[in-house]
Design an enzyme around this catalytic site. Structure first.
Site, PDB file in Angstrom:
ATOM      1  N   LYS A 277      13.199  -7.993   1.649  1.00  0.00           N
ATOM      2  CA  LYS A 277      11.830  -8.109   0.814  1.00  0.00           C
ATOM      3  C   LYS A 277      10.942  -7.492   0.155  1.00  0.00           C
ATOM      4  CE  LYS A 277       8.411 -11.158  -0.278  1.00  0.00           C
ATOM      5  NZ  LYS A 277       7.028 -10.578  -0.880  1.00  0.00           N
ATOM      6  N   PRO A 278      10.720  -6.422  -0.475  1.00  0.00           N
ATOM      7  CA  PRO A 278       9.571  -5.742  -0.981  1.00  0.00           C
ATOM      8  C   PRO A 278       8.117  -6.364  -1.646  1.00  0.00           C
ATOM      9  CG  PRO A 278      11.079  -5.954  -2.824  1.00  0.00           C
ATOM     10  CD  PRO A 278      11.956  -6.403  -1.962  1.00  0.00           C
TER      11      PRO A 278
ATOM     12  N   CYS B 271      -3.158   0.910   6.523  1.00  0.00           N
ATOM     13  CA  CYS B 271      -3.825   0.492   8.160  1.00  0.00           C
ATOM     14  C   CYS B 271      -3.857   1.302   9.052  1.00  0.00           C
ATOM     15  CB  CYS B 271      -2.285   0.040   8.774  1.00  0.00           C
ATOM     16  SG  CYS B 271      -1.250   0.679   8.937  1.00  0.00           S
TER      17      CYS B 271
ATOM     18  N   GLU C 128       4.642  -3.620  12.349  1.00  0.00           N
ATOM     19  CA  GLU C 128       3.620  -2.519  11.860  1.00  0.00           C
ATOM     20  C   GLU C 128       2.138  -3.265  11.465  1.00  0.00           C
ATOM     21  OE1 GLU C 128       3.409   0.047  13.487  1.00  0.00           O
ATOM     22  OE2 GLU C 128       5.336   0.990  14.159  1.00  0.00           O
TER      23      GLU C 128
ATOM     24  N   GLU D 227       5.333  -8.429  -3.289  1.00  0.00           N
ATOM     25  CA  GLU D 227       5.842  -8.637  -4.686  1.00  0.00           C
ATOM     26  C   GLU D 227       4.893  -8.143  -5.763  1.00  0.00           C
ATOM     27  OE1 GLU D 227       3.003 -11.957  -2.587  1.00  0.00           O
ATOM     28  OE2 GLU D 227       4.584 -10.306  -2.459  1.00  0.00           O
TER      29      GLU D 227
ATOM     30  N   GLY E 237       2.477 -10.924  10.438  1.00  0.00           N
ATOM     31  CA  GLY E 237       3.148 -10.595  12.128  1.00  0.00           C
ATOM     32  C   GLY E 237       3.498 -11.478  13.261  1.00  0.00           C
TER      33      GLY E 237
ATOM     34  N   GLY F 211       2.704  -5.514   7.656  1.00  0.00           N
ATOM     35  CA  GLY F 211       1.443  -5.847   6.347  1.00  0.00           C
ATOM     36  C   GLY F 211       0.269  -6.765   8.041  1.00  0.00           C
ATOM     37  N   SER F 212       0.304  -7.754   7.918  1.00  0.00           N
ATOM     38  CA  SER F 212      -1.193  -8.139   8.107  1.00  0.00           C
ATOM     39  C   SER F 212      -0.488  -8.604   9.919  1.00  0.00           C
ATOM     40  CB  SER F 212      -1.433  -9.135   7.020  1.00  0.00           C
ATOM     41  OG  SER F 212      -1.044 -10.965   7.761  1.00  0.00           O
TER      42      SER F 212
ATOM     43  N   ASN G  13       0.899  -1.146   0.326  1.00  0.00           N
ATOM     44  CA  ASN G  13       0.408  -0.054   0.109  1.00  0.00           C
ATOM     45  C   ASN G  13       1.244   1.201  -0.396  1.00  0.00           C
ATOM     46  OD1 ASN G  13       0.402  -1.027   2.957  1.00  0.00           O
ATOM     47  ND2 ASN G  13      -0.880   0.320   3.283  1.00  0.00           N
TER      48      ASN G  13
END
Length: 495
Positions: free
Chosen positions: A185-186, A291, A257, A188, A242, A237-238, A162
């Site tokens: 690792k960005p 988020c 986060e 995809e 996490g 991320g989610s 995002n």
């Protein structure tokens, strides 16, 4: 629709390891336009072995990088800032192409957030202070206790779709300026936009191996997290992912986060027009894929009718369409998983008696702005993060009821509160467990030099500014005895 920006085809390789662009070892993956569904490009897919090689490159580069003066590291960050500003428009257009962020929001990301992060990191490290502590253990003036900070080593950086260049720039800049090396690792979903950032590393002056990137899926991120040579993890991320990272990452620093779900509380004395404007931005900015979105709106019954009339009108005026057009407010969702979660949440609410109003037609990945009323706590939209343009509105009779409902969620990232009574607002804000409470401001507001992070299942730690440096450095105390008259170390009771 504007043409997608041109780029060097090396950026499709899949990995940047030890300063060299290399093909991923796991084949390729396709990146599709969320707007048209067309394949934009095929990108090299890294595998776990690539991740391990990147970690080893970062480990080898750490001693020399951490030994550089802060002035030298700060200058490289300033170089990145300058280069990023020069390329911000091109990168913004690629963000729009890959994740369908409306072009004005994509420019906001690259010009206002991503590029300045590198310059801010430079200034932050130059002002990152230690302490000289007094000796309190004995009656002596011989001791000098010096508290400083040391970098951890290799930091794994795993970032979401995002804000693909903003969140990564914050993490990479602050981790590296503190003397750490990184393996990134960005997402995809925006691999080329992120590779455009990585392309600047060498030109900015980063030595080989300091900044490494591996493209791909969750197996690559897991390999980074599981590698014992990785000394710290940054992840956005989610909440579910996490939690898995936290379980796999004992005794190592983490900055996680994770999800959020608002709320936005509007009390009886609020400026309703301002609160409506805040709710539109809070619920529908980037199609709700933030988020910090205001997914739950808790509106006092005294202003409920006025608020809803104006909120519906403002929502109906939003323009849904091609994200490259500058008058577009709502573009498509980034991927099918996000769309299916939105559908499931709306379907569940409707089946359980809620009223659902959608302002536009759903097609492909386009999901219209949606208002849900008559909601109850057992509905998914009241219990889980939707991450979509869905605003669930609940009527409340008091500030106390709003606090109770707000605190039912396990998530506690950002809340928004609207009231002209600042004493009341202060007390309500203190009663909310959220990491940030924005008073008379949308939940989708943040300051890049203030601490950002959540409570509960919204994450661990705080990022931005000095707080990020705190997360990925270790406090180190060095105690000096300068000599002189010896003190009697015995305590009052003897030993």
């Amino acid at each position: 629709m504007l043409a997608n920006p041109a780029f060097d085809k090396k950026l499709l390789s899949g990995s940047l390891i030890d300063g060299r662009w290399q093909s991923g070892s796991a084949g390729t993956f396709a990146v599709r336009s969320p707007h048209s569904g067309d394949i934009l490009h095929e990108v090299g897919r890294s595998g776990p072995d690539d991740a391990r090689r990147a970690v080893q490159a970062a480990k080898a580069a750490f001693p020399a990088w951490s030994a550089l003066s802060v002035v030298e590291r700060a200058q490289i960050m300033r170089n990145m800032h300058r280069l990023f500003v020069e390329r911000a428009e091109t990168i913004a257009r690629m963000v729009t192409a890959e994740v369908a962020k409306p072009i004005l929001a994509a420019r906001e990301e690259t010009f206002e957030y991503s590029s300045p992060s590198w310059g801010k990191a430079a200034e932050e490290i130059l002002r990152y202070r230690g302490m000289l502590l007094p000796s309190t253990q004995e009656k002596s003036n011989n001791k000098r206790l010096v508290l400083g900070h040391r970098p951890l080593g290799v930091i794994g950086v795993i970032t979401p779709y995002n804000f693909p260049t903003d969140i990564s720039s914050i993490a990479l800049a602050h981790a590296a300026v503190a003397g750490n090396t990184t393996v990134w690792k960005p997402t995809e979903y925006a691999p080329v936009a992120c590779a455009m950032v990585a392309e600047m590393f060498a030109e900015a002056g980063f030595p080989d191996g300091v900044m490494n990137m591996v493209q791909g899926y969750g197996d690559v991120g897991a390999a980074i997290v599981d590698d014992s040579d990785v000394k710290g993890i940054f992840f956005t991320g989610s909440t579910a992912t996490g939690e898995r990272i936290a379980r796999a990452n004992p005794l190592r620093p983490m900055l996680l986060e994770l999800g959020g779900d608002g709320p936005q509380i509007v009390l009886e004395d609020a400026d309703v027009d301002a609160a409506v404007e805040g709710a539109v931005v809070g619920a529908f900015y980037y199609s709700g894929q933030v988020c910090t979105s205001s997914e739950r709106l808790l509106i006092h019954e005294a202003v409920y009718d006025e608020f809803m009339e104006k909120f519906r009108k403002a929502t109906a005026a939003l323009r849904m369409g091609d994200p490259f057009l500058e008058d577009t407010d709502i573009g498509p969702l980034c991927n099918e998983a996000t769309r299916e979660r939105a559908r499931a949440h709306v379907g569940d609410a409707r089946a359980k008696g809620a009223t659902v109003e959608q302002f536009g037609e759903e097609h492909a990945l386009y999901f219209p702005p949606t208002i849900i009323t008559n909601a109850s706590s057992e509905m998914l939209v009241c219990r889980e993060e939707s991450f979509a343009p869905i605003a669930t509105v609940i009527k409340v009779a008091s500030a106390e009821e709003a606090i109770t409902i707000a605190n039912q969620s396990e998530l506690g990232l950002v809340a928004s509160l609207w009231s002209k009574d600042l004493a009341k607002a202060w007390r309500v804000a203190e009663a909310l467990p959220h990491g940030t409470v924005n008073v008379n401001e949308t939940s989708n507001y943040w300051d890049q030099l203030a601490p950002f992070g959540g409570a509960g299942k919204s994450g661990v730690g705080r990022e931005l500014s000095q707080w990020f440096l705190d997360s990925f450095t270790e406090k180190k105390l060095i105690s000096f005895d300068l000599g002189g008259p010896r003190a009697d170390r015995r305590v009052a009771g003897g030993w």
